[in-house]
Write a protein that holds these residues in place. Structure first.
Motif, PDB file in Angstrom:
ATOM      1  N   ASN B  52       1.769 -32.966 -19.477  1.00  0.00           N
ATOM      2  CA  ASN B  52       2.761 -32.091 -18.868  1.00  0.00           C
ATOM      3  C   ASN B  52       3.911 -32.938 -18.344  1.00  0.00           C
ATOM      4  O   ASN B  52       3.705 -34.000 -17.769  1.00  0.00           O
ATOM      5  N   SER B  53       5.123 -32.452 -18.534  1.00  0.00           N
ATOM      6  CA  SER B  53       6.245 -33.236 -18.050  1.00  0.00           C
ATOM      7  C   SER B  53       6.489 -32.919 -16.579  1.00  0.00           C
ATOM      8  O   SER B  53       6.314 -31.793 -16.120  1.00  0.00           O
ATOM      9  N   ASN B  54       6.885 -33.945 -15.824  1.00  0.00           N
ATOM     10  CA  ASN B  54       7.212 -33.776 -14.408  1.00  0.00           C
ATOM     11  C   ASN B  54       8.711 -33.768 -14.234  1.00  0.00           C
ATOM     12  O   ASN B  54       9.426 -34.513 -14.894  1.00  0.00           O
ATOM     13  N   VAL B  55       9.185 -32.928 -13.335  1.00  0.00           N
ATOM     14  CA  VAL B  55      10.615 -32.854 -13.080  1.00  0.00           C
ATOM     15  C   VAL B  55      10.911 -33.545 -11.758  1.00  0.00           C
ATOM     16  O   VAL B  55      10.223 -33.335 -10.764  1.00  0.00           O
ATOM     17  N   PHE B  56      11.920 -34.421 -11.775  1.00  0.00           N
ATOM     18  CA  PHE B  56      12.366 -35.075 -10.555  1.00  0.00           C
ATOM     19  C   PHE B  56      13.759 -34.570 -10.221  1.00  0.00           C
ATOM     20  O   PHE B  56      14.589 -34.362 -11.095  1.00  0.00           O
TER      21      PHE B  56
END
Lengths: 311, 397
Positions: B52-56
């Motif tokens: 899963n991609s993480n958003v910063f």
């Protein structure tokens, strides 16, 4: 005197220890043997549930329509499995027709016709093929064999659903059972008595005549065992088949370029929830699959005995 | 007459040789296809990355007006380097075909390498290569979106002095979670199946009374397991093991324990038959010698016989590991198909094989990722099988 007493004591103690070990080891054995029974009991329980009014009330599935129906799923509770059984048998039969000759000839080549080095090399090739997991064949089928089938379809000016078709399924299955049949055939052919072949050669038969009329005939029982194993494997093969079958909603479909649906692909595709009718009905399909495998196994074993008798 | 027969013989030989090439061709084709499609994706990032991609989300309010950063020498023609922020961009497409801007390089002294987190005043985030640029709002409210492209992004970064809001996401689609799950499954399955399998084989070969009807029934039942297709074992997992594990641990779905139990049943016949075959090869003199020295059968079996059976058990273990890694149909039922990054043994997760199933059975099959994972599976399975061959040969001579 004292010595005999101690020996007796030791002997007695050993006996007790051995008895305890024996009983302790019997436990895991019973456990291992119980799994087949667990499978039968619990899959039957879940698989019968969809047909019981006590379980699903008005939604319960009509058993006759399930067994003889030719449509898989009309909302809310019509499931027909008959065409799926026919499709499964059709696909398995044709894949065996392709795989059996290739396997037997390959086995002859490996067992009888080449030098030790080449024979070893090919044996390893076949063993590696046998070890490749089903999911990888699925990816290969979807990525490569679909394209081959598309080209074949174009030759006949037919359309396929992006190469996903009965023929693709047959090819994938044939590739997957080929190593099984080959490996067992090699063992059977290698077990043929040398003097039988030597007699044939001495009588003036050529090498090929000897191989086909003496060796293969003598090895046929073992080869047949390989075929039984291969057919069993292709009946139960799920992942790769599901990826290329297309899961047609109605049937039976005998058109090689049309999509198909097998028992296993029905069980594997489209699982949304892990409770409810649509999930439990997969157990019913599982029962059908197990029954089908047992029936075909019995038939083939019967045929094997018949063939074995007339040699 | 004789020459005609000779020609026919040679033709048949040729035909058989050609047919036997089919197996080789298929093996080569599978390898060629999998490697040519998957090797470009197979990288350390894929293996260690999250799925899963993480958003910063961060900002940088200090004004920067100098263009001091030097482009790194490794910069390619497709990359655009901002000399003001020390960061470079490249146009790319994600697996769904959408246009994205990738961050390909961030200078270690770049202000963006360490900026305050918008959601958490005390934390900082670091923008680094491999991340996707999602949106940027500069302090004069100019917006930058992925659709603007890397060149435009570079222009804006080189002229704007501070950033009010920047959102980046990690690329995701990594397989670390599935890799760890696979290791868990291998270890847990072996821990469950190995003692049961080895003890059963010892009982059947060393302790069971001969020609006993009950023992014969047990033996037949165990043999029947070999003919059961793996999807049926999956049903066993769903109908028996998931409820058992749920009632013991409170898990509410398929989980790694129910998966391992299912796999353990699948590999049991392999371990039992392989161990028993090895026990058969151990000469009876060993047993007699040990018994004659006053050892009981218990000592004889566990101190003498079992030691000699270790190579056979080892090859059974290696074959089983291959089977566990390749198994998919059973696990789809016994665990499920949702790909996870955090692995908890009472929750769902996918093994590598089921990971392939998940990415292939979606709307848009991801062939590249499937092939990349297939490479890993193929290499492991083939190495295992060849080592088994090696061990078996060692035993034989």
């Amino acid at each position: 005197m004292g010595l005999t007493v101690t020996t007796k004591k030791i002997k007695q103690r050993n006996k007790i220890v051995d008895k305890i070990t024996q009983i302790a080891l019997l436990m895991p054995t019973i456990l291992a043997a119980s799994f087949v029974l667990l499978i039968i009991i619990f899959i039957s329980e879940r698989g019968v549930a969809p047909f019981l009014e006590s379980q699903y009330g008005d939604l319960s599935v009509d058993l006759i329509r399930f067994l003889l129906g030719n449509e898989w799923y009309i909302s809310p509770n019509v499931y027909g499995v008959f065409f799926i059984i026919i499709n499964t048998l059709y696909v398995v039969f044709l894949s065996a027709v392709i795989a059996i000759p290739i396997s037997i000839l390959t086995a002859l080549f490996i067992a009888k016709m080449t030098s030790k080095t080449i024979s070893n090399f090919f044996q390893i090739v076949i063993e590696l093929l046998a070890a490749i997991p089903s999911i990888v064949f699925g990816v290969f089928g979807l990525g490569v064999i679909t394209n081959v089938v598309k080209k074949i379809a174009a030759l006949f000016q037919m359309q396929t659903a992006g190469g996903i078709s009965t023929l693709t399924t047959i090819f994938v299955l044939a590739i997957m059972i080929m190593p099984t049949i080959t490996l067992l055939s090699i063992t059977a052919i290698k077990a043929v008595r040398k003097d039988l072949e030597q007699n044939s050669l001495a009588l003036g038969a050529t090498k090929m005549q000897t191989l086909f009329k003496i060796t293969l005939v003598d090895a046929k029982s073992g080869i047949f065992a390989g075929i039984i194993l291969g057919v069993g494997r292709s009946l139960g093969e799920a992942t790769a088949v599901s990826m290329v079958a297309g899961n047609a909603g109605t049937g039976p479909n005998f058109n090689l370029f049309g999509t198909t649906r097998t028992l296993t692909s029905t069980m594997l595709l489209g699982i949304k929830e892990t409770t409810g009718l649509d999930y439990d009905i997969r157990f019913s399909v599982g029962i059908i699959l197990v029954v089908l495998i047992i029936v075909i196994n019995l038939l083939l074993n019967f045929a094997k005995k018949k063939i074995g008798r007339f040699s | 007459m004789k020459s005609k027969r000779y020609v026919k013989d040679k033709l048949t030989q040729l035909l058989i040789s050609l047919v036997s090439l089919v197996g080789l061709i298929i093996l080569v084709a599978v390898f060629f296809y999998v490697f040519s499609n998957g090797s470009s994706l197979l990288s350390w990032n894929l293996i260690t990355g999250d799925y899963n991609s993480n958003v910063f989300n961060g900002y940088y309010s200090t004004e920067i007006t100098t263009n001091d950063f030097a482009a790194p020498s490794s910069l390619s023609d497709e990359e655009y380097f901002s000399t003001r922020w020390g960061i470079s961009f490249m146009d790319d497409e994600d697996t769904e075909g959408h246009h994205i801007i990738m961050i390909t390089y961030v200078d270690i002294d770049s202000p963006l390498a360490n900026i305050p987190d918008k959601n958490d005043e005390t934390a900082t985030i670091s923008i680094s290569s491999g991340q996707k640029l999602m949106t940027v709002r500069f302090s004069d409210n100019t917006m930058l979106l992925p659709s603007n492209g890397a060149e435009k992004a570079n222009q804006l970064f080189d002229t704007k002095t501070s950033i009010a809001d920047i959102m980046v996401s990690t690329s995701g689609k990594g397989i670390r979670g599935s890799l760890i799950t696979t290791l868990y499954l291998v270890i847990m399955t072996l821990v469950i199946a190995l003692p049961i399998g080895v003890f059963t084989a010892i009982y059947l070969h060393e302790f069971a009374p001969k020609k006993n009807k009950f023992v014969n029934v047990l033996r037949r039942l165990i043999e029947m397991l070999t003919g059961v297709p793996s999807i049926i074992f999956g049903l066993l997992g769903a109908a028996v093991f998931i409820p058992i594990v749920s009632s013991l641990t409170g898990a509410d779905t398929g989980n790694l324990i129910s998966g391992s139990l299912t796999l353990a049943v699948i590999i049991l016949p392999v371990i039992i038959s392989s161990t028993e075959e090895t026990l058969k090869t151990i000469p009876d003199e060993y047993r007699q010698a040990s018994l004659a020295l006053g050892a009981n059968r218990n000592q004889t079996t566990f101190k003498i016989i079992l030691k000699s059976a270790i190579p056979g058990i080892l090859s059974a273990v290696l074959l089983s590991v291959g089977r566990i890694i390749g198994e998919s149909a059973a696990l789809i039922y016994a665990i499920g198909t949702s790909i996870k990054d955090e692995i908890i043994i009472t929750e769902r997760s996918t093994s590598l094989a089921v990971h392939i199933w998940s990415v292939m059975s979606g709307e848009v099959p991801n062939f590249e990722l499937a092939c990349a994972i297939s490479i890993i599976i193929l290499i492991v399975v083939l190495v295992l099988n060849l080592s088994v061959k090696f061990i078996v040969r060692k035993i034989a001579y």
